[in-house]
Design a protein around this motif. Sequence first.
Motif, PDB file in Angstrom:
ATOM      1  N   ASP A 122     -12.060  54.951  21.466  1.00  0.00           N
ATOM      2  CA  ASP A 122     -11.619  53.805  20.675  1.00  0.00           C
ATOM      3  C   ASP A 122     -12.734  52.767  20.731  1.00  0.00           C
ATOM      4  O   ASP A 122     -12.797  51.943  21.640  1.00  0.00           O
ATOM      5  N   LEU A 123     -13.633  52.835  19.741  1.00  0.00           N
ATOM      6  CA  LEU A 123     -14.834  52.005  19.793  1.00  0.00           C
ATOM      7  C   LEU A 123     -14.509  50.522  19.715  1.00  0.00           C
ATOM      8  O   LEU A 123     -15.143  49.704  20.409  1.00  0.00           O
ATOM      9  N   ASP A 124     -13.548  50.139  18.897  1.00  0.00           N
ATOM     10  CA  ASP A 124     -13.202  48.716  18.771  1.00  0.00           C
ATOM     11  C   ASP A 124     -12.728  48.151  20.100  1.00  0.00           C
ATOM     12  O   ASP A 124     -13.125  47.056  20.507  1.00  0.00           O
ATOM     13  N   ARG A 126     -13.718  45.056  25.055  1.00  0.00           N
ATOM     14  CA  ARG A 126     -13.658  44.956  26.501  1.00  0.00           C
ATOM     15  C   ARG A 126     -15.014  44.583  27.101  1.00  0.00           C
ATOM     16  O   ARG A 126     -15.083  43.872  28.097  1.00  0.00           O
ATOM     17  N   HIS A 127     -16.096  45.041  26.461  1.00  0.00           N
ATOM     18  CA  HIS A 127     -17.432  44.782  27.001  1.00  0.00           C
ATOM     19  C   HIS A 127     -18.158  43.649  26.266  1.00  0.00           C
ATOM     20  O   HIS A 127     -19.363  43.453  26.468  1.00  0.00           O
ATOM     21  N   ARG A 128     -17.411  42.952  25.427  1.00  0.00           N
ATOM     22  CA  ARG A 128     -17.928  41.775  24.736  1.00  0.00           C
ATOM     23  C   ARG A 128     -19.172  42.095  23.908  1.00  0.00           C
ATOM     24  O   ARG A 128     -20.201  41.428  23.983  1.00  0.00           O
ATOM     25  N   LEU A 129     -19.046  43.143  23.123  1.00  0.00           N
ATOM     26  CA  LEU A 129     -20.114  43.543  22.208  1.00  0.00           C
ATOM     27  C   LEU A 129     -19.651  43.265  20.780  1.00  0.00           C
ATOM     28  O   LEU A 129     -18.486  43.492  20.438  1.00  0.00           O
ATOM     29  N   ALA A 130     -20.591  42.808  19.938  1.00  0.00           N
ATOM     30  CA  ALA A 130     -20.196  42.418  18.583  1.00  0.00           C
ATOM     31  C   ALA A 130     -20.837  43.288  17.506  1.00  0.00           C
ATOM     32  O   ALA A 130     -20.218  43.550  16.469  1.00  0.00           O
TER      33      ALA A 130
END
Length: 270
Positions: free
Chosen positions: A140-142, A147-151
Amino acid sequence: MVRFSDTVLLALGDAGTLKSALAPRGDTTGIQTLIGAVNDLDFARIDRIQDVTVGDVTLQVPFFPPRCVEGDLSRIVPSDTPADPRLAVARDPIWVDILARIRVDLVAEVDPGGVESTVTRLVDNIGTLDDFRAQVPFLDLDEFMRRHRLATVEDLRDAYQDLVAEIRLRAPPVFDPADPANAYGVDISVAVLILDSLDLVAGLRAAKELRAATSHLLSPARPSVLGEANAPYAVAVVLPKPGAASDPTTGDVRKLFAREDVLSLFFPTP
């Protein structure tokens, strides 16, 4: 006057009579209930039961369930008064009327498990998030990015070097019921509880109380060819045979108890 439980104890205390009660006229449905009560059969399928042997039979066995007692001791210090706290906890045993060891010779299809191959590769050539999704479809990429605070995809590339492992499980061989390799011997400890009345609630409660009281006796390392062992004892409950028109049928009781992994047996009242 001889009670029903006394009559049953006299009868089933004999290994031959107990075998006849557990597998009447070769019907092994009850034996399969006992096997399912103590083994996780997710990776095994019983093809047929060839023989049942009753070994040691012991009467009136007490089990003492573990107790956890909590308390507090308060004192005012300093003080020269000695403290000698003592606590006595009375434990009422749970009685098993008959404890028997049975040996079941059976033929079963068992998934041996195992890994055929493992391939690990780097997740690369990621230009868009959809490229990543295509290479790692099970993630689940989103949720991962949140969770890792990537945008952005750049954030994803810069944050990690991702690996994907493809594991191929070994396919089990075609099952041959005539192959001696598919024949097994399984030992089961059976706890028999006798009730003096046709009380389904009391019977199920007694079976589950015993199961809970003995769960700590299960060894996690105990091997089983049929899967993980999940209980130290299979439970059978002996009830008076229904006689009144309002009584439930033996078939209905067997289904109800079997649904809870308990074998129900019936004897005529004296």
